[in-house]
Scaffold this motif. Structure first.
Motif, short mmCIF file in Angstrom:
data_model
loop_
_atom_site.label_atom_id
_atom_site.label_comp_id
_atom_site.label_asym_id
_atom_site.label_seq_id
_atom_site.Cartn_x
_atom_site.Cartn_y
_atom_site.Cartn_z
N VAL A 53 -9.80 28.77 -8.68
CA VAL A 53 -8.69 27.70 -9.09
C VAL A 53 -7.92 27.26 -7.62
N ILE A 54 -7.83 28.33 -6.96
CA ILE A 54 -7.17 27.91 -5.38
C ILE A 54 -7.85 26.47 -4.96
N ARG A 55 -8.98 26.70 -4.87
CA ARG A 55 -9.91 25.91 -4.20
C ARG A 55 -10.11 24.47 -4.86
N ASP A 56 -10.25 24.57 -6.36
CA ASP A 56 -10.27 23.19 -7.18
C ASP A 56 -9.27 22.69 -7.36
N TYR A 57 -7.85 23.32 -7.52
CA TYR A 57 -6.68 22.54 -7.76
C TYR A 57 -5.72 22.71 -6.79
N ARG A 58 -5.68 23.28 -5.86
CA ARG A 58 -4.74 23.20 -4.75
C ARG A 58 -5.70 23.28 -3.45
N LYS B 20 -6.88 25.64 -20.71
CA LYS B 20 -6.03 26.58 -20.92
C LYS B 20 -5.72 27.81 -20.18
N GLU B 21 -7.09 28.36 -19.88
CA GLU B 21 -7.29 29.60 -19.02
C GLU B 21 -6.71 29.57 -17.81
N TYR B 22 -6.61 28.39 -17.13
CA TYR B 22 -6.23 28.30 -15.77
C TYR B 22 -4.84 27.96 -15.73
N ASP C 196 -10.47 38.01 -12.68
CA ASP C 196 -11.44 38.29 -11.66
C ASP C 196 -10.91 37.36 -10.45
N PRO C 197 -10.96 38.17 -9.15
CA PRO C 197 -10.60 37.47 -7.97
C PRO C 197 -11.28 36.08 -7.55
N ALA C 198 -12.76 36.15 -8.08
CA ALA C 198 -13.34 34.93 -7.96
C ALA C 198 -13.00 33.74 -8.54
N ILE C 199 -12.37 34.08 -9.90
CA ILE C 199 -11.62 32.92 -10.57
C ILE C 199 -10.37 32.46 -9.90
#
Length: 169
Positions: A142-147, A64-66, A135-138
């Protein structure tokens, strides 16, 4: 049933994919896709979120948070804005100037990012200053993991930038 599994697999590999993007990537007719998505949603295997005119489709159990972040990074302009805001708080006119966008375009996308809760807006005199709430790291994760394809484009852009800086010296 095979078509439905193909649709489900694509949604699992690209959570937050839009209805139109899914139809285009799979070459599925709108009516056919609507039927299969209805069945998948009825079976509890997927769910969707609507923001503005777009419908974003997620596999069951997607974190949900992503969800909001995946929706935000699905649009190139919003993705560029988020990457720019990773540098720190910024005013609308500076964002428009740095991204070579019109003020109304920036205003629209900032409104969407504020609605999603990813960006905060605060007024300072005549200016509106925008700040990330994540947080920019999050965001980067998300970009790395899901796109991953976006991650690769970002890496390529960074390499190009570093190469051009080396050439100037």
């Amino acid at each position: 049933m095979e078509r439905r599994n193909e649709i489900l697999h694509r949604i699992q590999s690209k959570p937050g994919i839009t209805f139109r993007e899914l139809a285009r990537e799979l070459g599925v007719g709108i009516g056919d896709l609507q039927y299969h998505l209805y069945r998948l949603e009825k079976e509890g295997r997927i769910f969707s979120k609507k923001l503005g005119k777009r419908r974003y489709i997620f596999p069951r159990g997607f974190e949900k948070e992503y969800q909001k972040l995946v929706i935000a990074i699905s649009t190139e302009t919003r993705r560029k804005i988020l990457l720019l805001l990773m540098e720190g708080p910024m005013g609308q006119s500076e964002i428009a100037k740095r991204l070579n966008l019109s003020q109304p375009t920036v205003s629209y996308h900032m409104g969407e990012l504020v609605k999603l809760g990813i960006v905060e807006a605060r007024r300072e005199g005549k200016n509106v200053i925008y700040t990330l709430t994540y947080d920019p790291a999050i965001i980067a994760r998300v970009i790395r993991d899901y796109r991953p394809s976006l991650w690769e484009k970002l890496a390529d852009s960074l390499i190009d930038l570093l190469t051009s800086v080396g050439d100037e010296e």
